[in-house]
Every structure is written in C-alpha cells, then in structure tokens.
Design an enzyme around this catalytic site. Structure first.
Site, PDB file in Angstrom:
ATOM      1  N   ARG A  37      -9.352 -23.734   5.505  1.00  0.00           N
ATOM      2  CA  ARG A  37     -10.423 -22.933   4.890  1.00  0.00           C
ATOM      3  C   ARG A  37     -11.243 -23.740   3.885  1.00  0.00           C
ATOM      4  O   ARG A  37     -12.447 -23.535   3.752  1.00  0.00           O
ATOM      5  CB  ARG A  37      -9.830 -21.687   4.215  1.00  0.00           C
ATOM      6  CG  ARG A  37      -9.340 -20.677   5.248  1.00  0.00           C
ATOM      7  CD  ARG A  37      -8.722 -19.459   4.614  1.00  0.00           C
ATOM      8  NE  ARG A  37      -8.487 -18.437   5.638  1.00  0.00           N
ATOM      9  CZ  ARG A  37      -7.964 -17.252   5.389  1.00  0.00           C
ATOM     10  NH1 ARG A  37      -7.628 -16.932   4.161  1.00  0.00           N
ATOM     11  NH2 ARG A  37      -7.799 -16.382   6.366  1.00  0.00           N
ATOM     12  N   LYS A 198       1.440  -3.950  16.109  1.00  0.00           N
ATOM     13  CA  LYS A 198       1.064  -2.526  16.093  1.00  0.00           C
ATOM     14  C   LYS A 198      -0.216  -2.232  16.848  1.00  0.00           C
ATOM     15  O   LYS A 198      -1.212  -2.927  16.682  1.00  0.00           O
ATOM     16  CB  LYS A 198       0.878  -2.080  14.632  1.00  0.00           C
ATOM     17  CG  LYS A 198       2.133  -2.142  13.798  1.00  0.00           C
ATOM     18  CD  LYS A 198       1.803  -1.760  12.365  1.00  0.00           C
ATOM     19  CE  LYS A 198       3.058  -1.662  11.516  1.00  0.00           C
ATOM     20  NZ  LYS A 198       2.709  -1.384  10.110  1.00  0.00           N
ATOM     21  N   GLY A 348      -4.235 -14.759  11.945  1.00  0.00           N
ATOM     22  CA  GLY A 348      -3.388 -15.823  11.416  1.00  0.00           C
ATOM     23  C   GLY A 348      -2.353 -16.359  12.390  1.00  0.00           C
ATOM     24  O   GLY A 348      -2.178 -17.570  12.526  1.00  0.00           O
ATOM     25  N   GLY A 371      -8.904 -10.295   9.675  1.00  0.00           N
ATOM     26  CA  GLY A 371      -9.389  -8.919   9.544  1.00  0.00           C
ATOM     27  C   GLY A 371     -10.859  -8.791   9.876  1.00  0.00           C
ATOM     28  O   GLY A 371     -11.291  -7.854  10.549  1.00  0.00           O
TER      29      GLY A 371
END
Length: 391
Positions: A37, A198, A348, A371
């Site tokens: 990053r 999930k 990730g 996200g």
C-alpha cells in the site's frame, strides 16, 4: 470512463496538498511488514513533489477506537517512507491541532509531512465536520488516493471535501478504472470467482454479478450454505443458517450462471493435521467439516478461467492458512495467473494467496481495497469518490 478530476487537472505548484493515503499496513514490533500500500501511493506522492507541491499525508492504521494508542502510530510508516523517497519526510505526532499546524506551516515545496493516525480521534469514523475542517485547514487542496477507504464516508475521506476542493490520485483512478471497466464493459466470457466464509457479506455482490458475469464460481465457506439450502447435511461445516433463505432465492433465480463445487475436501477437525478425505458433494458425515474445494472442482474452475476474457476474484476457496486446505485457493490462483484474461484480484485473502504463490506479477491488477472493491462489484457508489470534483 473516470469522470472525476485527478491531480493532472490541477495546478499544485507552491501549494500545500493534503493527500489521504491508505497506509493501513501490518506493523510488528515497530517494523512495517507488507509495504504494497505504501508503494502503491508513491506515483501520486512523487508526481505532486515533482510539480512543486508540499505534500501532507494522512491515513488511519488499525482500530485504535478513537484513542491515541501508540501501538497504532504511523511513525514507523513515516520512517519506512523515508527509505523509499529521496525527499525529506517529517512526522507530526498529531493529525490536527498545534503540532500538525506548525509542521504543515513550516513545510516547503518538495517536502513530505506524515500526520499521526486519523483514527486517534473518534470523529474520524463519525465524519465529524470539526475534525474534517481542521484537517482541511492544513492545506490548499485535497487529494484522495486511498481506494481502500473510499467506501467509507469518514472525516479524512469525505468530510474534508466540504472545505477544500478534492481530486483523485493515480492509485484511486487506476482502481476505479479497472473495476468499473470489468463490470460495465468486460471482455467476455466474464468469470467472477467468489469465496470466503459468509454469503451475507457478499449477497449484493453475488446478485449484481449474476446480472453482469457469464459465470459466477463459488468456493469457501459460503458454498456450504448453498449446499445446505439444497438439502445436503453439512455436519460441522461452517454454515450461515440465517442466510439459507437468501441462498435458496439465489439458487432459484441464478439458472446455470451460478457454479458450485462438485467435490470437497473434508476433515474430522479444524486442524492442519486432521484426518482428510476428498468426497463428491454429498451429505457430510457427523463430526466432519468442509475445509476446501476438491481436485475435480479445481480442474472445472481452471477450465472456465482458461477461456475467460475477464476474471474478477474475491475470497479464498478454503482455509488456505493451513497447507492441507490451501490447494483450492492456490489452484485457482494458478489458473487466473496462467490465463490470458484481464484479471483483477481483490480482498485480503485472495491477494495474500496470489502473492504467496509467487504469481502476483502475472495478474493484471491487484486491488488495494477489499471492502471498496466489493462495494464496486455490488454496483454501489463509493462516498470517498462521489465527493471529488467532476471533470
């Protein structure tokens, strides 16, 4: 394609520029781990410096919960950045108030100031306008280059644009361009691969991609919920019972676009040294659980990926942190890297898998925002991008 102004559309010579970067990097014992990053932000930082700007960098790191917890300090990041750039890098022990104001006022063109963690203030995540104004007051212009937080309306991503004009940095522009072109105008066949634990995290993504992609391949724990929705006994496998109705709904409307595993790797404990079996999709015996996709699924998914024009992958195929249940994730990583498709990896775990497998240089784009990339795949507007000036 990208309808927001970027740093190339503004004159920054002699100006102080506040840049929201995503320096949320792993730090252990004061040492920076993965620097992806930080390196991702360098083109924007270097361009601004070359154009004669003084650059003020702000970011969050971890979850200090609105307190000045120095284990989440950005000081080690500022020290690491100094090794990567020839320009002078200063650090402010606060992101606002007197220390930051003094350091910003003293900053000369061609120099960099790294501010302390914005999340040391609870107002950051609440998009508090007083905090946003204090940050904005440090500079003449605002640049958002933090794709990883662009899906959040925080003081340092959205709030500051109420007080200073905001434009996009190169990394933000690149991320949006890759993801939006993949979704809106993909080279076909367009294959989406979704994994992770999930379904609930990715309901919107699955539904949106079923409208856009030619095939949506499912792996990881979320596949178990689909199997249970089809009536299979899943024993000790991770299943999201509260999402079973949603899974049934998706299965009934998805026709042949949704592709589920055909075989599974099961174990008698959540442990790398557990007894392991490969079985076709069927009822799971009591005391056993699904921890990976099986070899026939890896082969089937690899064939679909090999013929793809565009591949978007988000989420692992199994518990890849354990070597015995990593074959599915690494098999998919290899298939994506070997394909000639435009390949975009987000999230990730999938990014970690492609890097661990040594194949990162063989994919088109590795997203810095899990996200944010998911919300784009879902078709949502990102507040940190919406707040920037239109071209």
């Amino acid at each position: 394609m990208f309808n927001k102004k970027t740093i190339k559309d503004i004159d920054v010579k002699g100006k102080k520029v506040l840049v929201r970067v995503d320096f949320n990097v792993p730090i252990k014992n004061g040492v920076v781990g993965d620097d992806t990053r930080i390196r991702g932000a360098l083109p924007t930082i270097q361009y601004l410096l070359d154009q004669g700007a003084a650059v003020i960098l702000c970011s969050h790191l971890g979850r200090p919960k609105g307190t000045a917890d120095l284990s989440f300090s950005l000081k080690p990041v500022a020290e690491y950045l100094q090794k990567l750039v020839p320009n002078k890098v200063f650090f402010s022990p606060d992101c606002i108030n007197e220390p930051a104001e003094k350091a910003a006022a003293a900053l000369n063109p061609g120099e960099i100031l790294v501010l302390e963690n914005t999340r040391f203030y609870a107002g950051e995540e609440k998009n508090d306008m007083e905090l946003a104004q204090k940050l904005a007051n440090l500079a003449d212009l605002f640049v958002n280059d933090a794709f990883g937080t662009a899906h959040r309306a925080h003081a340092s991503t959205e709030g500051v644009t109420h007080f200073k004009p905001g434009v996009a940095g190169f990394l933000l522009e690149k991320e949006i361009q890759y993801l939006s072109s993949a979704i809106e105008n993909p080279k076909r066949p367009f294959i989406a691969i979704l994994g992770g634990a999930k379904i609930s995290d990715k309901i919107g993504v699955i539904k949106n991609l079923l409208n856009k992609a030619d095939k949506v391949l499912i792996g990881g724990g979320m596949a178990n919920t689909f199997f249970k929705a089809q009536g299979f006994e899943m024993a000790d496998s991770l299943v999201q019972d509260e999402a079973l109705e949603t899974a049934k709904e998706i299965l009934s409307s998805a026709s042949s676009k949704l592709v589920l595993p055909v075989d599974l790797v099961i174990a008698d404990a959540f442990d790398n040294n557990a007894a392991v079996k490969e079985i076709p999709v069927s009822n799971i015996p009591a005391g056993w659980r699904v921890l990976d996709i099986g070899p026939a699924t890896i082969s089937a998914y690899s064939k679909l990926v090999a013929d793809a024009g565009t591949v978007v992958w988000n989420g692992p195929m199994g518990v890849f942190e354990m070597a015995n249940f990593a074959k599915g994730t690494f098999g998919v990583a290899k298939a994506v890297a070997d394909s000639n498709a435009i390949s975009i990896i987000g999230g990730g775990d999938s990014v970690a898998a492609i890097q661990e497998s040594g194949l990162a240089d063989k994919v088109t784009h590795i997203s810095t925002g899990g996200g944010a990339s998911l919300e784009m795949l879902e078709g949502l507007i990102l507040p940190g991008v919406a707040a920037l000036e239109d071209k």
